[in-house]
Design an enzyme around this catalytic site. Sequence first.
Site, PDB file in Angstrom:
ATOM      1  CB  THR A 165      -0.775  -0.001   1.339  1.00 47.12           C
ATOM      2  OG1 THR A 165      -1.780  -1.142   1.191  1.00 47.12           O
ATOM      3  CG2 THR A 165      -1.619   1.323   1.434  1.00 47.12           C
ATOM      4  CG  ASP A 196      -5.650  -0.706   6.775  1.00 49.33           C
ATOM      5  OD1 ASP A 196      -5.740  -1.565   5.933  1.00 49.33           O
ATOM      6  OD2 ASP A 196      -4.523   0.084   7.026  1.00 49.33           O
TER       7      ASP A 196
HETATM    8  N1  ASP Z   1      -3.596  -2.263   4.372  1.00 47.80           N
HETATM    9  C1  ASP Z   1      -3.937  -2.908   2.991  1.00 47.80           C
HETATM   10  C2  ASP Z   1      -5.249  -3.457   3.320  1.00 47.80           C
HETATM   11  O1  ASP Z   1      -5.606  -4.409   4.369  1.00 47.80           O
HETATM   12  C3  ASP Z   1      -3.074  -3.633   2.576  1.00 47.80           C
HETATM   13  C4  ASP Z   1      -1.504  -3.295   2.615  1.00 47.80           C
HETATM   14  O2  ASP Z   1      -1.333  -2.564   3.268  1.00 47.80           O
HETATM   15  O3  ASP Z   1      -0.837  -4.025   1.819  1.00 47.80           O
HETATM   16  O4  ASP Z   1      -6.131  -3.399   2.298  1.00 47.80           O
END
Ligand code: ASP
Length: 298
Positions: A165, A196
């Site tokens: 992300t 999140d």
């Molecule tokens: N936090 C992100 C999610 O759960 C995924 C990530 O940070 O790679 O959608």
Amino acid sequence: MPDDAVAAHERGIANALSAGYALLEKGASSLDSVEAAVAVMEDDETFDAGRGSFLTRDGRVQLDALLMNGENLRAGGVACVERLRNPIRAARLVLDHSPHIYFVGAGAERFARQHGMDLIDNTELVIPRERERLFKAQQAEIAGEADTTFSGDLAAATALDSHDTVGAVALDIHGNLAAATSTGGTLNKAPGRVGDSSLIGCGCYADNHSAAVSLTGWGEPIMKLVLGKWAVDRVASGSEPQQAAAAAIDYLYQRLGGHGGIILLGPDGRIGIAHNTPRMAWGVQTPAGAQLGITRND
Ligand code: ASP
């Protein structure tokens, strides 16, 4: 982050930093700056945002993004969009032009199109590297080797559980904070799942009275703790941003066995960076210069 992706992450972060900082230098708002920085990373296939994102279990890209203005707490978010190259731009349109804060799926895409964005075919966001990654994840699932509980337990994580992300936080010459986060979510997620990243107070938050924050990591535990808001509230009650960042990651792990990373920026320009994943790529730029890093716990 595998070894062979390190250089690409460093390049991607450097490009995002210069795009965001160039705007700040010209006197643009922190909101414009975080939007620009995140859009650069959405356009970069290295990251799990925009084209090149992780795939859902049915082989599609579904994107979530949020940005927030710390001056007035205005926010814009989109989730489960499949036909937008830059969801952070759609989130900005929501912030600027809607009385609502959050749009999902086809309604979000329609709103973006009505405000001038092109709708593309989902296949334009899918790249061969991610088809291969999904195939391996699904093979591991069939073989019973994957963390199908999605508990976020670092001990149960496999090499497939990377988190890419993207996020940015900024402070402008007017003293205003902003934050933005964009993601393709977790690998092999069920269609319609929202993590999140695009939820206010979870993977992103900004308030001039506390701090600006962006998080990455396994979304479900981060959501349960409303961790972004938890971290900025600690800054508001007197913690150093670095202390608050470290405490947030500690809380995530101690309370739920979760893993992730956080960038935090206080209204006085102090920063906090922490993660309990093996590595995290980050960069920071101030009038004194730029600093890029991939910090490691491994
Ligand atoms: N936090 C992100 C999610 O759960 C995924 C990530 O940070 O790679 O959608």
